[in-house]
Design an enzyme around this catalytic site. Structure first.
Site, PDB file in Angstrom:
ATOM      1  N   TYR A   1       0.569  -1.409  -0.007  1.00  0.00           N
ATOM      2  CA  TYR A   1       0.000   0.048   0.006  1.00  0.00           C
ATOM      3  C   TYR A   1       0.969   1.405   0.029  1.00  0.00           C
ATOM      4  O   TYR A   1       0.790   2.088  -0.990  1.00  0.00           O
ATOM      5  CB  TYR A   1      -0.873  -0.264   1.259  1.00  0.00           C
ATOM      6  CG  TYR A   1      -1.790  -1.169   1.276  1.00  0.00           C
ATOM      7  CD1 TYR A   1      -2.960  -1.183   0.313  1.00  0.00           C
ATOM      8  CD2 TYR A   1      -1.734  -2.110   2.063  1.00  0.00           C
ATOM      9  CE1 TYR A   1      -3.943  -2.441   0.371  1.00  0.00           C
ATOM     10  CE2 TYR A   1      -2.486  -3.252   2.160  1.00  0.00           C
ATOM     11  CZ  TYR A   1      -3.707  -3.270   1.085  1.00  0.00           C
ATOM     12  OH  TYR A   1      -4.444  -4.523   1.141  1.00  0.00           O
TER      13      TYR A   1
ATOM     14  N   PRO B   1     -11.322  -0.027  -2.912  1.00  0.00           N
ATOM     15  CA  PRO B   1     -12.397  -0.776  -3.300  1.00  0.00           C
ATOM     16  C   PRO B   1     -13.934   0.220  -2.908  1.00  0.00           C
ATOM     17  O   PRO B   1     -13.722   0.952  -1.903  1.00  0.00           O
ATOM     18  CB  PRO B   1     -12.502  -1.984  -2.208  1.00  0.00           C
ATOM     19  CG  PRO B   1     -11.229  -1.928  -1.608  1.00  0.00           C
ATOM     20  CD  PRO B   1     -10.636  -0.544  -1.413  1.00  0.00           C
TER      21      PRO B   1
ATOM     22  N   HIS C   1      -7.525   1.453   1.373  1.00  0.00           N
ATOM     23  CA  HIS C   1      -7.503  -0.022   1.542  1.00  0.00           C
ATOM     24  C   HIS C   1      -6.264  -0.280   2.544  1.00  0.00           C
ATOM     25  O   HIS C   1      -6.391  -1.217   3.281  1.00  0.00           O
ATOM     26  CB  HIS C   1      -6.963  -0.676   0.209  1.00  0.00           C
ATOM     27  CG  HIS C   1      -7.298  -2.233   0.170  1.00  0.00           C
ATOM     28  ND1 HIS C   1      -7.109  -2.870   1.555  1.00  0.00           N
ATOM     29  CD2 HIS C   1      -7.544  -3.057  -0.696  1.00  0.00           C
ATOM     30  CE1 HIS C   1      -7.653  -3.982   1.230  1.00  0.00           C
ATOM     31  NE2 HIS C   1      -7.742  -4.259  -0.454  1.00  0.00           N
TER      32      HIS C   1
ATOM     33  N   SER D   1     -11.960 -11.795  -5.175  1.00  0.00           N
ATOM     34  CA  SER D   1     -11.972 -11.838  -3.516  1.00  0.00           C
ATOM     35  C   SER D   1     -13.570 -12.075  -3.267  1.00  0.00           C
ATOM     36  O   SER D   1     -14.368 -11.484  -3.916  1.00  0.00           O
ATOM     37  CB  SER D   1     -11.516 -10.452  -2.882  1.00  0.00           C
ATOM     38  OG  SER D   1     -11.695 -10.527  -1.799  1.00  0.00           O
TER      39      SER D   1
HETATM   40  N1  COA Z   1     -20.580 -28.836   2.102  1.00  0.00           N
HETATM   41  C1  COA Z   1     -21.485 -28.083   2.595  1.00  0.00           C
HETATM   42  N2  COA Z   1     -21.332 -26.751   3.012  1.00  0.00           N
HETATM   43  C2  COA Z   1     -20.037 -26.390   2.956  1.00  0.00           C
HETATM   44  C3  COA Z   1     -18.842 -26.845   2.531  1.00  0.00           C
HETATM   45  C4  COA Z   1     -19.469 -28.411   2.296  1.00  0.00           C
HETATM   46  N3  COA Z   1     -18.270 -29.045   1.665  1.00  0.00           N
HETATM   47  N4  COA Z   1     -17.876 -26.330   2.445  1.00  0.00           N
HETATM   48  C5  COA Z   1     -18.337 -25.199   3.067  1.00  0.00           C
HETATM   49  N5  COA Z   1     -19.552 -25.079   3.248  1.00  0.00           N
HETATM   50  C6  COA Z   1     -20.536 -24.112   4.036  1.00  0.00           C
HETATM   51  C7  COA Z   1     -19.517 -23.300   5.129  1.00  0.00           C
HETATM   52  O1  COA Z   1     -19.891 -24.160   6.309  1.00  0.00           O
HETATM   53  C8  COA Z   1     -20.220 -22.039   5.178  1.00  0.00           C
HETATM   54  O2  COA Z   1     -21.577 -22.145   5.677  1.00  0.00           O
HETATM   55  P1  COA Z   1     -22.442 -20.608   6.228  1.00  0.00           P
HETATM   56  O3  COA Z   1     -22.903 -20.107   4.882  1.00  0.00           O
HETATM   57  O4  COA Z   1     -23.315 -21.291   6.905  1.00  0.00           O
HETATM   58  O5  COA Z   1     -21.361 -19.804   6.992  1.00  0.00           O
HETATM   59  C9  COA Z   1     -20.430 -21.637   3.698  1.00  0.00           C
HETATM   60  O6  COA Z   1     -20.501 -23.005   3.066  1.00  0.00           O
HETATM   61  C10 COA Z   1     -19.289 -20.788   3.185  1.00  0.00           C
HETATM   62  O7  COA Z   1     -18.182 -21.764   3.311  1.00  0.00           O
HETATM   63  P2  COA Z   1     -16.904 -21.507   1.699  1.00  0.00           P
HETATM   64  O8  COA Z   1     -17.644 -21.084   0.771  1.00  0.00           O
HETATM   65  O9  COA Z   1     -16.123 -22.773   1.931  1.00  0.00           O
HETATM   66  O10 COA Z   1     -16.358 -20.172   2.114  1.00  0.00           O
HETATM   67  P3  COA Z   1     -15.836 -19.500   3.533  1.00  0.00           P
HETATM   68  O11 COA Z   1     -16.817 -18.627   4.482  1.00  0.00           O
HETATM   69  O12 COA Z   1     -14.811 -20.513   4.189  1.00  0.00           O
HETATM   70  O13 COA Z   1     -14.579 -18.408   2.896  1.00  0.00           O
HETATM   71  C11 COA Z   1     -12.599 -17.677   2.109  1.00  0.00           C
HETATM   72  C12 COA Z   1     -13.553 -18.840   2.245  1.00  0.00           C
HETATM   73  C13 COA Z   1     -11.446 -17.656   1.399  1.00  0.00           C
HETATM   74  C14 COA Z   1     -13.422 -16.261   1.549  1.00  0.00           C
HETATM   75  C15 COA Z   1     -12.473 -17.072   3.651  1.00  0.00           C
HETATM   76  O14 COA Z   1     -11.529 -18.155   4.130  1.00  0.00           O
HETATM   77  C16 COA Z   1     -11.717 -16.056   3.745  1.00  0.00           C
HETATM   78  O15 COA Z   1     -10.338 -15.875   4.032  1.00  0.00           O
HETATM   79  N6  COA Z   1     -12.257 -14.547   3.705  1.00  0.00           N
HETATM   80  C17 COA Z   1     -11.547 -13.461   3.739  1.00  0.00           C
HETATM   81  C18 COA Z   1     -11.122 -12.818   2.637  1.00  0.00           C
HETATM   82  C19 COA Z   1     -10.655 -11.506   2.479  1.00  0.00           C
HETATM   83  O16 COA Z   1     -10.336 -11.113   3.365  1.00  0.00           O
HETATM   84  N7  COA Z   1     -11.374 -10.532   1.286  1.00  0.00           N
HETATM   85  C20 COA Z   1     -11.322  -9.191   1.379  1.00  0.00           C
HETATM   86  C21 COA Z   1      -9.903  -8.680   0.844  1.00  0.00           C
HETATM   87  S1  COA Z   1     -10.057  -7.032   0.720  1.00  0.00           S
END
Ligand code: COA
Length: 630
Positions: A111, A124, A347, A558
């Protein structure tokens, strides 16, 4: 988005040593917050061999065979010749000494040392659902409630009562929440800095409001420390509106859209004048900035979200609302007379999720808060911030307008609501929704270009103290096998499903590894910066074409989930790339896709449409292939 590696390599593939000196501002927070922070683990340094092996695997789908062989040799030398081991030891020493071996470096490299404008290239935007109001009263009332909601959230930060967030069952670092209010970026000639006034002895009690390019200081607390009511804020906003009716004012805020070196020079000219300096300081100190925007060009219902996205990202150009901003301000809420609303944030202090959490809170709060008429104690008139515009400053403003308008012309953004399904369908197939979407993106890209590309997905490192992000590399050996098979009529659906499942599982495994601090990108960066700090020659693995290709993210993506039906958006990180941000809701997905018009090969609308088709095809593939046969 963001925090992306676009900043880490200049054309030469080198990181400037100058980026290694400035420490992160330390905040003075005590009590509950601190106890929580101290309970968090420190970011680990992954094993060297693990990173080298995984790096090679990540290169396989995106580089040529001869490049891969060359890199394999370089990596072997790096590991066996002693250089890798020495750098690894240096990095481990740093990790033992510091709260987080990465965070200072990352803040600077990603940054503060980045010289491109924050507009489009870093900050963003967030598009909120369009509001019903169509006039000034509606706009004021909405803005008043929104400000009140922010103050309500701020109380939780001030009292340290903000609930600790969790990911994968683990408590997360809450540091970023303490960095986003009363803070601002300040341009510098080589590197910028951030000021944060929230932890000072007399934290600010005002916000800034900008209307028709004119900035005002609005005190939002009574003398007894209680926040103004919605009603009181509304009356103050009316006063601001009525004293900023002239539309011929110089758009001073447009200076903040320049590349950072140009802006740093203009900034020094601007603040030579004492009045200007005080006005700038008032903006920097304010809790947030609220931008009361003039109406934007009309757009059809279908086009509305895409138009709102550009309003949030850059304001539409010098003719429209770009001068109605201070882009260095960490958080700016934007509320248009035509019902458009959203946010833009700088950001450097935080990732999207804390900003979205704040927005979700404000939206919930606004549903509950009523405009109750309270007995009025007359409040002082909000103070207008004065700027003395010398010919030199006027000239800087004109240049900024020209450059901004070129950027505005160049940015192509398409926001879509994918209506066919949301997280529900992947979940019903026992798949991670995020991994499902990422593989759909891989398929869309492959369908358009017949190659796989380096793909960035942000992974949170907030399980660790002061953690920011690492990279999930969504283009993998398994995703490549799948996307090549998907449209091959010689391959049976059952096999396609098996390849798809493997790719999705592989993506989820990479995600788990990344959020646990075992991804490769920040580790490689750490080794490289250690070499630079040691003033030893840069190992060849960092001057290799494979490394440059690995960091050329044609897809920069993202997930930023929200309870509110909104979407975050950001620009591409390379000239021939796409920025893709999404908010998967239960039954639909909001996507924002960006590209540059100056690149003949990219097209945001085409990518958005190809992505929609890919998602539908993947669902159909799963649903048309009977389970029993799988
Ligand atoms: N079967 C059924 N459900 C599942 C599943 C499976 N195999 N795998 C995941 N799920 C469910 C999860 O339990 C979760 O349930 P919820 O909706 O009740 O919370 C949902 O599906 C979402 O999970 P998933 O799609 O795997 O994603 P996540 O929420 O774990 O997110 C990332 C993944 C990478 C986005 C997250 O780990 C992350 O790092 N986020 C931050 C990103 C960030 O900082 N972005 C901004 C940058 S500026």
């Amino acid at each position: 988005m963001l925090g992306f590696l676009r900043t880490m390599v200049g054309r030469s593939g080198m990181v400037k040593p100058s980026c290694l000196v400035r420490p992160v501002a330390v905040t003075r927070i005590t009590g509950r917050y601190l106890a929580h922070q101290e309970s968090l683990p420190k970011l680990p340094v992954p094993p060297l061999k693990q990173t080298c092996d995984r790096y090679l695997a990540a290169l396989e789908p995106i580089v040529e065979e001869d490049e891969l062989q060359h890199t394999r040799r370089l990596l072997e030398e790096f590991q066996t010749g002693g250089v890798g081991e020495r750098l690894q030891k240096g990095l481990e020493r740093r990790a033992r000494k510091m709260e987080n071996w990465l965070s200072d470096w990352w803040l600077k490299v990603a940054y503060l040392d980045y010289r491109m404008p924050v507009v489009v290239h870093s900050s963003p935007g967030v598009v909120l659902p369009r509001m019903e109001f169509h006039d000034r009263q509606g706009q004021m009332r909405f803005a008043a409630k929104m400000i009140s909601g922010v103050l309500n959230f701020k109380t939780m930060i001030d009292n340290e009562t903000l609930p600790v967030e969790h990911l994968g069952g683990q408590a997360l670092c809450m540091h970023q929440y303490y960095q986003v209010l009363s803070s601002c970026r300040i341009p510098g000639t080589k590197s910028d800095s951030i000021v944060n006034y929230s932890q000072g002895r007399r934290p600010p009690s005002h916000i800034t409001v900008v209307h028709n390019f004119q900035f005002f200081v609005l005190d939002v607390y009574n003398s007894d420390g209680t926040p103004l009511t919605v009603d009181q804020i509304y009356i103050q906003l009316e006063k601001i509106w009525n004293s900023s009716l002239q539309t011929n004012k110089e758009p001073i805020g447009i200076l903040t859209t320049q590349d950072r070196n140009t802006w740093a020079k203009a900034y020094n000219t601007l603040i030579k004048d004492r009045t200007n300096k005080e006005s700038v300081r008032a903006i920097q100190k304010s809790i947030i900035t609220v931008c009361l925007d003039a109406p934007m060009p009309r757009a059809s219902e279908e086009q509305y979200r895409s138009r709102a996205a550009v309003q949030m990202l850059h304001g539409g150009g010098s003719r429209w609302n770009s001068g109605n901003r201070w882009f260095d301000k960490t958080i700016q809420f934007i509320i248009g007379e035509d019902g458009s609303c959203g946010v833009i944030y700088e950001h450097a202090p935080a990732e999207g999720p804390p900003i979205i959490k704040l927005i979700d809170h404000v939206v919930e709060y606004m549903k509950q808060s009523e405009m109750v008429r309270t007995p009025m104690v007359p409040l002082p008139m909000p103070r207008k911030l004065r700027f003395n515009i010398t010919p030199e400053i006027k000239n800087d403003i004109e240049k900024a307008k020209q450059n901004l308008n070129i950027m505005v012309q160049d940015l192509d953004v398409r926001v879509i609501v994918f209506p066919h399904f949301g997280k529900n369908v992947p979940k019903s197939h026992k798949m991670s929704p995020d991994a499902f979407i990422q593989i759909a993106l891989q398929l869309a890209y492959y369908r358009m270009y017949k190659v796989c590309c380096a793909t960035y997905e942000s992974a949170s490192l907030r399980m660790f103290r002061l953690g920011r992000t690492d990279t999930i590399r969504s283009a993998s050996i398994d995703s490549a096998k799948f996307v090549k098979a998907m449209d091959n009529s010689a391959i049976q659906n059952m096999e396609k499903v098996a390849l798809f499942e493997k790719a999705v599982k592989g993506h989820r495994t990479y995600t788990d590894m990344a959020i646990r601090g075992q991804a490769i990108d920040r580790h490689l960066l750490g080794l490289k910066l250690t070499a630079i700090e040691d003033l030893t020659s840069l190992p060849e693995i960092f001057m290799d074409t494979s490394y440059a290709k690995a960091l050329h993210y044609n897809l920069s993506t993202s997930q930023v989930p929200a309870k509110t039906d909104c979407v975050m958006c950001f620009g591409p990180v390379v000239p021939d790339g796409y920025g893709v941000c999404y908010n998967p809701m239960d039954e639909h997905i909001n996507f924002a896709v960006s590209a540059f018009n100056s690149c003949e090969d990219t097209n945001a609308s085409r990518m958005a449409q190809t992505l929609e088709e890919a998602l539908v095809d993947l669902r159909d593939l799963l649903e048309q292939t009977p389970k029993a046969k799988l």
